[in-house]
Design a protein around this motif. Sequence first.
Motif, short mmCIF file in Angstrom:
data_model
loop_
_atom_site.label_atom_id
_atom_site.label_comp_id
_atom_site.label_asym_id
_atom_site.label_seq_id
_atom_site.Cartn_x
_atom_site.Cartn_y
_atom_site.Cartn_z
N TRP A 11 72.83 -14.36 17.43
CA TRP A 11 73.52 -13.80 16.68
C TRP A 11 73.41 -14.40 14.86
O TRP A 11 73.32 -13.98 14.10
CB TRP A 11 75.15 -14.41 16.85
N ASN A 12 73.05 -15.61 15.03
CA ASN A 12 72.54 -16.65 13.38
C ASN A 12 71.22 -16.01 13.18
O ASN A 12 71.28 -16.62 12.30
CB ASN A 12 72.47 -17.55 13.99
N ARG A 26 69.90 -1.94 10.52
CA ARG A 26 68.61 -2.78 11.42
C ARG A 26 69.02 -4.05 11.82
O ARG A 26 68.08 -4.47 12.67
CB ARG A 26 67.48 -3.08 10.02
N GLN A 27 70.11 -4.64 10.97
CA GLN A 27 71.10 -5.75 12.49
C GLN A 27 71.24 -5.64 13.92
O GLN A 27 70.56 -6.08 14.83
CB GLN A 27 71.95 -5.92 11.27
N MET A 32 69.28 -5.95 19.41
CA MET A 32 69.64 -4.85 20.64
C MET A 32 68.39 -6.05 21.26
O MET A 32 67.80 -5.75 22.50
CB MET A 32 70.12 -3.75 20.70
N ARG A 33 66.87 -5.72 20.46
CA ARG A 33 66.02 -6.31 20.73
C ARG A 33 65.85 -7.45 21.39
O ARG A 33 64.88 -7.98 22.52
CB ARG A 33 64.45 -5.83 20.11
N LEU A 34 66.76 -8.45 20.96
CA LEU A 34 66.27 -10.01 21.24
C LEU A 34 66.98 -9.70 22.56
O LEU A 34 66.93 -10.80 23.00
CB LEU A 34 66.89 -10.75 20.34
N VAL A 35 68.38 -8.76 22.75
CA VAL A 35 68.42 -9.38 23.85
C VAL A 35 67.87 -8.67 25.33
O VAL A 35 68.30 -9.22 26.10
CB VAL A 35 70.73 -8.48 23.90
N LEU A 76 66.45 -1.19 28.08
CA LEU A 76 66.90 -1.33 27.33
C LEU A 76 68.29 -2.17 27.66
O LEU A 76 67.71 -2.70 28.77
CB LEU A 76 67.83 -0.15 26.89
N PRO A 77 68.59 -3.50 26.89
CA PRO A 77 70.44 -4.55 27.66
C PRO A 77 70.73 -3.40 28.24
O PRO A 77 71.30 -1.88 27.80
CB PRO A 77 70.48 -4.74 26.71
N THR A 78 71.55 -4.36 29.19
CA THR A 78 72.88 -3.33 29.93
C THR A 78 74.32 -4.67 30.14
O THR A 78 73.48 -5.96 29.67
CB THR A 78 72.04 -4.52 31.35
#
Length: 109
Positions: A11-12, A26-27, A32-35, A76-78
Amino acid sequence: GLQRSLLRHIWNVVDPDGIGTLITRRQFHVMMRLVALGEAGLLPPLEDDDDGTSTDSAGDVLRDALGRYSHLEITLPTFDGFDMPSAAFLVSTYSDAVIGQDDDDNGDN
């Protein structure tokens, strides 16, 4: 799921000004990519400061991971306890939304 401390670090990175909400697509994509990278086990353990806040070095590590793994196709994240709505439902609910348009593009060509 991911540990709360990792989610705090993510989040930071996506909300560096501390607004408390995501204001661009974009944020959301970066989040989602980082998760997804975290769920795939591609992010190293990150430490918090003594007061439980995110360290600057943790943000650097996450930004580095985005670049290092940008070529990978990952799942993809779940989200536990969350049923993803169908594409038909989303399209009917957000029928006025422009699909695939960048946030910076106002549609005037």
